[in-house]
Design an enzyme around this catalytic site. Structure first.
Site: not given
Ligand SMILES: Cc1ncc(COP(=O)(O)O)c(C=O)c1O
Length: 405
Positions: A67, A121, A194, A219
């Site tokens: 982690r 978005y 973004d 993407k």
């Protein structure tokens, strides 16, 4: 070691070269793996436990617990930082997790007010309005292409962070990132960008003054529709805060996905160039089609942000999303059109090698009310095409037969 035999020149090399090599070939004893292996171990120990203590204390590099970092993720993060001209990055389990991490980091020691672009978005708008707002983070929406409105909103609301998309989803607006970054800096606010639709091949927001760049790795960067992931890239002033937050909140990417993302990124510039070229051809063809009402594409000289595109984008690259409205069609006819495709895949996502069509009112912006969608200009006859790497003639011929249905 980043580049076999070329370590000193690594960062001088072109983006296409770095996409293939950066992050790989870390020495392990006397041998060097050519590509980065998937490190599945959760925990790591050292010959001398005092070294483990040094690793925990950040006095010595190395993994201790997955982690907190793991060699596969480290390699991916080194690669993405290099492509985006950042000081460091943190790979997350999705684009939304990355965005949430960037917002949390940006507002750590700042006023809990975000000035966000109206064109975003749908899930990002939902996060801002339905999750962050009730937890005490206020969002004010503004048109980032109206610079005087941005200046007025900064003066009135004193935001701790500004948030925009390089190419907005789905209407492809392009904000003047350099000017917004300067305004954010002057106001002591952090700019989060973004850049999922644009990728570092087209624009690198940190070079223009942004503090955080977020990608949905799902993407273009991964590009094959087989990995969900995200990444936050930032500068030297913020990377430690991002890493510490990730340790505490745990939004990290798994090593299998990190491996797939890294494998995808090696070919991303080549794929992206082809996708951008195909998208230009498709946009020009759609613009002359009698069944098409309107095409949204940043290469269009009549695009409202054409001057910004010319100033900030790499030459001849406009992204690979083409949005368009179909004349006189409602939801039922749009569904019929989508059912008629033989090649184009009528599914949600974008940036993959396959051409995919998405209906924004049903998918990316479905959580917004019809009124909110209408206000943003997302009409019920709007389709968003993510153009892939296939032969462009085949894409066009499939669109043509479906538009006749
Ligand atoms: C612009 C943009 N940002 C973020 C995301 C979220 O990415 P993910 O699905 O990896 O969480 C998407 C998803 O479509 C997107 O289009």
């Amino acid at each position: 070691m980043a580049f076999a035999g070329n370590e000193s020149k690594a960062e001088e090399m072109k983006l296409n070269t770095r996409a293939v090599h950066t992050g790989d070939r870390k020495r392990s004893g006397s041998w060097v793996p050519v590509t980065t292996p998937i490190h599945t171990a959760v925990s790591y120990f050292y010959d001398d436990t005092a070294d483990l203590e040094r690793v925990f204390a950040n006095e010595m590099p190395g993994p201790n617990y997955s982690r907190h970092g793991n060699p596969t993720n480290d390699a991916l993060e080194e690669l993405v930082s290099s492509l985006e001209s950042g000081a460091g990055s943190l790979a997350c389990s999705s684009g939304m997790a990355a965005l949430n991490l960037a917002i949390t980091a940006a507002l750590l020691d700042r006023r809990r007010v975000i000035l966000a672009a109206t064109a975003l978005y749908g899930a990002t708008i939902s996060m801002l309005m339905k999750v962050l707002e009730p937890s005490g983070i206020e969002t004010v929406f503004v048109d980032f292409n109206d610079e005087s409105a941005v200046a007025a909103a900064i003066a009135e609301h004193k935001p701790g962070a500004l948030l925009l998309e390089t190419i907005s989803n789905p209407l492809l607006r392009v904000a003047p990132i350099d000017r917004i970054a300067a305004m954010a800096k002057e106001a002591g606010a952090q700019l989060i960008v973004d850049s999922t639709f644009a990728t570092p091949l087209i624009i690198r927001p940190i070079e223009l003054g942004a503090t955080f760049v977020v990608h949905s790795l799902t993407k273009y960067l991964s590009g094959h529709g087989d990995v969900l992931g995200g990444v936050v890239v930032t500068d030297s002033a913020n990377i430690e805060a991002v890493r510490n937050l990730a340790k505490a909140l745990g939004p990290v990417l798994g090593p299998f996905e990190a491996y797939l993302a890294m494998r995808g990124i090696k070919t991303f510039p080549v794929r992206m160039e082809r996708q951008c070229a195909n998208a230009c051809r498709v946009a020009n063809w759609l613009a002359t089609h009698p069944a098409v009402e309107r095409v949204y594409f940043p290469s269009d000289p009549a695009h409202p942000d054409a001057a910004i595109v010319k100033r900030l984008f790499a030459p001849n690259l406009y992204g690979a999303i083409v949005s368009f409205e179909v004349k006189g069609k409602g939801r039922d006819e749009i569904f019929r059109l989508m059912n008629a495709f033989r090649l184009v895949i009528p599914a949600t996502s974008l940036g993959d090698v396959q051409t995919m069509m998405s209906y924004s009112a049903m998918s990316s912006h479905r959580e917004l009310s019809p009124k909110h969608r209408a206000r943003l200009g997302i009409n019920d006859n709007l389709l968003r095409l993510s153009v892939g790497i296939e032969a462009v003639e085949d894409i066009i011929s499939d669109l043509d037969q479906a538009l006749k249905v």
